[in-house]
Design a protein around this motif. Sequence first.
Motif, mmCIF file in Angstrom:
data_model
loop_
_atom_site.group_PDB
_atom_site.id
_atom_site.type_symbol
_atom_site.label_atom_id
_atom_site.label_comp_id
_atom_site.label_asym_id
_atom_site.label_seq_id
_atom_site.Cartn_x
_atom_site.Cartn_y
_atom_site.Cartn_z
ATOM 1 N N LYS A 255 0.845 -1.204 0.000
ATOM 2 C CA LYS A 255 0.000 0.000 0.000
ATOM 3 C C LYS A 255 0.876 1.248 0.000
ATOM 4 N N PRO B 225 -6.359 12.179 4.441
ATOM 5 C CA PRO B 225 -7.540 11.502 4.979
ATOM 6 C C PRO B 225 -8.815 12.263 4.645
ATOM 7 N N LEU C 75 -15.463 2.669 5.031
ATOM 8 C CA LEU C 75 -14.989 3.038 6.353
ATOM 9 C C LEU C 75 -15.278 4.517 6.541
ATOM 10 N N GLU D 200 -13.219 6.676 7.788
ATOM 11 C CA GLU D 200 -12.015 7.450 7.508
ATOM 12 C C GLU D 200 -11.209 6.659 6.496
ATOM 13 N N PHE D 201 -10.788 7.297 5.441
ATOM 14 C CA PHE D 201 -9.940 6.597 4.482
ATOM 15 C C PHE D 201 -9.005 7.583 3.809
ATOM 16 N N THR D 202 -8.113 7.056 2.994
ATOM 17 C CA THR D 202 -7.104 7.890 2.357
ATOM 18 C C THR D 202 -7.506 8.176 0.921
ATOM 19 N N GLU E 11 -7.245 2.788 -0.192
ATOM 20 C CA GLU E 11 -7.517 1.453 0.357
ATOM 21 C C GLU E 11 -8.271 0.597 -0.652
ATOM 22 N N ARG F 289 -10.886 -3.248 5.603
ATOM 23 C CA ARG F 289 -10.184 -3.180 6.889
ATOM 24 C C ARG F 289 -8.806 -3.837 6.794
ATOM 25 N N THR G 108 -6.298 -1.239 5.875
ATOM 26 C CA THR G 108 -6.314 -0.034 6.705
ATOM 27 C C THR G 108 -5.644 -0.345 8.030
ATOM 28 N N PRO H 36 -8.551 0.876 11.220
ATOM 29 C CA PRO H 36 -9.832 1.201 10.597
ATOM 30 C C PRO H 36 -10.817 1.873 11.555
#
Length: 431
Positions: free
Chosen positions: A136, A207, A220, A222-224, A404, A417, A420, A423
């Motif tokens: 990742k 984020p 999710l 929160e993610f990138t 992700e 997840r 992450t 997560p």
Amino acid sequence: MTERALAGRLAGLTGTEARLQGWVHRIRRIGGVAFVLLRDRSGVVQTVFDPNGPAAAGLAALNVEDAVEIKGVVRAEERAQGGYEIAGKQLTVIARAEVLPFEVNLPVLKVGQDLALDNHPLSLRHLRNQAIFRLKAAIIAAFRDFSGAHGMVEVQTPKIVATATEGGANLFPVDYLGRRAYLAQSPQFYKQLLVLAGFERVFEVGPVYRAEPHNTSRHLNEFTSMDWEIGFISTASDLMDLEEELLHTIVARLRGNEARHLETLGVDPAANLPAQGIPRVPLSEARRLLADRYGKELPPGDLDPEGERLLCEATGGAAFVTDWPLATRPAYAAPREDRPELTDSFDLLMGGIEVTTGGRRIHDYPKLRASLEGRGLNPASFGFYLDGFRYGAPPHGGLAIGAERLTMAMLGLGNMRDATLFPRDLERLAP
RNA sequence: GGAGGCGUGGUGUAGAUGGCCUAACAUACGUGCCUGUCACGCACGAGAUCGCGGGUUCGACUCCCGUCGCCUCCGCCA
């Protein structure tokens, strides 16, 4: 003190005494020999000890996952995996490990998601997890390098904001020193403004937050987000061309520097990249294809998850879905010149999931204003955003890639997840 | 927010037409044996009142109700 040697980089050290530090991956005591597999960030190496020699006491008390230092002579050894081993001379425990709540050295981690997350510093040690997150990181690094090489400037936009970018109620409110603010659900407005601000081409890795109570394996809170925003484009095709090039660049990087980790996972990052190019399928055509080929009748609007999976199956792994009707896109989405009821925008589906949304934006000030009003939005509440378009806004567009989701699609993971580190979902706020 | 499913030694699972369960298997853990293993092997040992509460029954891990926890799918999106 001799420099620390790494388990995976012993090639030039044959015949010398090396000092290694790491974790005890596995212990095998076979009568007159004892093997201690030592794992560090570079890999695993076998060390051999005489259980009746000077290290006897340490060896007897050694536990799996103890942090240790081992000194010994490096030698080429065909019987050892990797071709090298350490003839152990000295074994020092740096920090003891208690009895583990689950095994971390099995080929596949056999532990429930919840327990794994509750003990994440331990479960992340598993070689598959190490591989996933190093891959990742490489995907994100490749995105950065590619973006920079194409004239984009890396920018940082605020994560505490005053207004929504997409509309909707999916915002996390925060108390901003007594005022109401929100966690950013997207860098959308800011990245557009930075294009108008003369940077022309910008990218961001950061984020984003969505306060939606969704409960699935690919959502999710929160993610990138990996974002592009590019000025002076002519159509969204320019963006799709560039993204396709990006994906191949990422694949090349993973196959190069990160081949060891791909091998650990046993995956091909291009498995979902059609060899003849990613087809660009208008939404209406995608719907027809699903109906004809799979007998799937969709209600009007977006594709459903099954539709996304089937479409990818039909196109060899991935597809750009284009020509989304105005009503399915935000107010800033630009209509097509020739068919104003459709937007010049696209989604990228890969491995059955939506990985990217992108498109051309409205850059004309009066049109943007009218579009907001047409949605029943009050232009006054978009003050700084809208005002930015008053002084020569070039045509532009961009996209957002879920880091992700892309990792999932390239590594064949079933749950976001797994891609992450920590997560954030409906239930989980710690660790 | 809606639907379905799961909860059995530390971990992962089996057992489910109620009695054969004094709960099984693998692994981890402890003790001993084994000069080259590769998830080494062998023997022995310890470890579970079957999520919790109630009910049905002569009898419940198994059936019913409730409850808690978790997982998956859908809505939405990246």
